[in-house]
Enzyme design. Structure first.
Site, PDB file in Angstrom:
ATOM      1  N   ASP A  12      17.841  40.265  25.125  1.00  0.00           N
ATOM      2  CA  ASP A  12      16.677  39.822  24.336  1.00  0.00           C
ATOM      3  C   ASP A  12      17.100  39.413  22.925  1.00  0.00           C
ATOM      4  O   ASP A  12      18.047  39.975  22.359  1.00  0.00           O
ATOM      5  CB  ASP A  12      15.654  40.971  24.277  1.00  0.00           C
ATOM      6  N   HIS A  29      18.797  29.990  23.401  1.00  0.00           N
ATOM      7  CA  HIS A  29      19.116  30.292  24.806  1.00  0.00           C
ATOM      8  C   HIS A  29      20.495  29.754  25.184  1.00  0.00           C
ATOM      9  O   HIS A  29      21.226  30.396  25.940  1.00  0.00           O
ATOM     10  CB  HIS A  29      18.047  29.721  25.738  1.00  0.00           C
ATOM     11  N   ARG A  63       5.383  31.280  28.380  1.00  0.00           N
ATOM     12  CA  ARG A  63       6.018  30.508  27.298  1.00  0.00           C
ATOM     13  C   ARG A  63       5.767  29.010  27.471  1.00  0.00           C
ATOM     14  O   ARG A  63       5.222  28.580  28.473  1.00  0.00           O
ATOM     15  CB  ARG A  63       7.515  30.805  27.296  1.00  0.00           C
ATOM     16  N   LEU A 123      33.280  41.655  41.118  1.00  0.00           N
ATOM     17  CA  LEU A 123      32.050  41.920  40.375  1.00  0.00           C
ATOM     18  C   LEU A 123      30.853  41.351  41.144  1.00  0.00           C
ATOM     19  O   LEU A 123      30.908  40.221  41.631  1.00  0.00           O
ATOM     20  CB  LEU A 123      32.146  41.262  38.983  1.00  0.00           C
ATOM     21  N   ARG A 173      19.471  47.161  26.087  1.00  0.00           N
ATOM     22  CA  ARG A 173      18.547  46.110  25.657  1.00  0.00           C
ATOM     23  C   ARG A 173      18.911  45.709  24.241  1.00  0.00           C
ATOM     24  O   ARG A 173      18.898  46.543  23.332  1.00  0.00           O
ATOM     25  CB  ARG A 173      17.083  46.566  25.695  1.00  0.00           C
TER      26      ARG A 173
END
Ligand code: IPE
Ligand code: IPE
Ligand code: MG
Length: 224
Positions: A12, A29, A63, A123, A173
């Site tokens: 975030d 972003h 959004r 992974l 977070r």
């Protein structure tokens, strides 16, 4: 010392990061994605086996269309461009979340990755995209009801999107807010949670190492 098998991240703060630099949210972003690439490298080096990333929440549909389209195009470009590279690096990518309402292009991409099977991946990345934990749980309950199964922890675990993953050991977070925003509510019942002030594009591998150092020495009780 605690071992970490599964790390989950709520990435975030991209929008605020961009605003602080007088840029638009989309710029934030794209920087967020650049940062993610570095963090993934670090996670591979650390030999963490499972990584779940909150990339787009069901509520993020609230959004602007411009921002949503940009986030979708970032995902689309990255996963199309890196299809072979990820395979070479033995990184498995799977998606969790609602598929309806997503553009056809994204649905196709999700299907390609969800159906691709790596042999012994180094992974496992779980991309929570158009994800809502409450919806995930409701889907699981409906599925259990339809199959006339008993409702218990085992049947719920087996019908969640995360059925193939162990529960997260650690949740991070970034961005300063101390909330979960409808992320993995069932799966984090005994997860260690770290809320970090730094905005996601600024969160670096040193920050991750610091958290891991702190995580390792926590006494995990599980009610004992
Ligand atoms: C997180 O950053 C990324 C997504 C939700 C896709 P935000 O876009 O929420 O950034 P802030 O929280 O507004 O700064
Ligand atoms: C959570 O962040 C979703 C992602 C990081 C993808 P949000 O920015 O959407 O969460 P809220 O709205 O601040 O709770
Ligand atoms: Mg946010």
């Amino acid at each position: 010392m605690n071992k970490i098998r599964h790390l989950a991240i709520i990435m975030d703060g991209n929008g605020r990061w961009a605003r602080a630099k007088n840029k638009n949210r989309s710029y934030g972003h794209s920087k967020g994605l650049e940062n993610l690439k570095n963090i993934i490298k670090k996670i591979v080096n650390l030999k963490i086996r499972y990584l779940t990333l909150y990339t787009f929440s069901f509520d993020n549909w609230k959004r602007s269309t411009v921002e949503i389209k940009y986030i979708f195009s970032l995902l689309d470009n990255y996963l199309n461009k890196n299809y072979l590279e990820l395979k070479k690096k033995k990184i498995s990518v799977k998606f969790i979340g609602e598929q309806n309402r997503l553009p056809l292009k994204i649905k196709k991409l999700i299907n390609i990755y969800n159906n691709r099977n790596e042999k012994r991946p180094k992974l496992h990345i779980n991309i929570a995209f158009n994800y809502s934990s409450k919806k995930e749980l409701l889907n699981a309950f409906k599925c259990i009801k339809n199959k006339k199964l008993n409702i218990n922890e085992k049947t719920v675990n087996k019908t969640l999107y995360t059925k193939l993953f162990p529960d997260p050991d650690l949740l991070i977070r970034t961005g300063g807010h101390k909330r979960l925003s409808d992320f993995l509510l069932w799966q984090i019942s005994y997860t260690e949670i770290f809320f970090v002030k730094k905005l996601w594009p600024d969160f670096n591998s040193k920050d991750l190492s610091n958290i891991l150092r702190n995580f390792k020495v926590i006494k995990r009780n599980y009610g004992k």
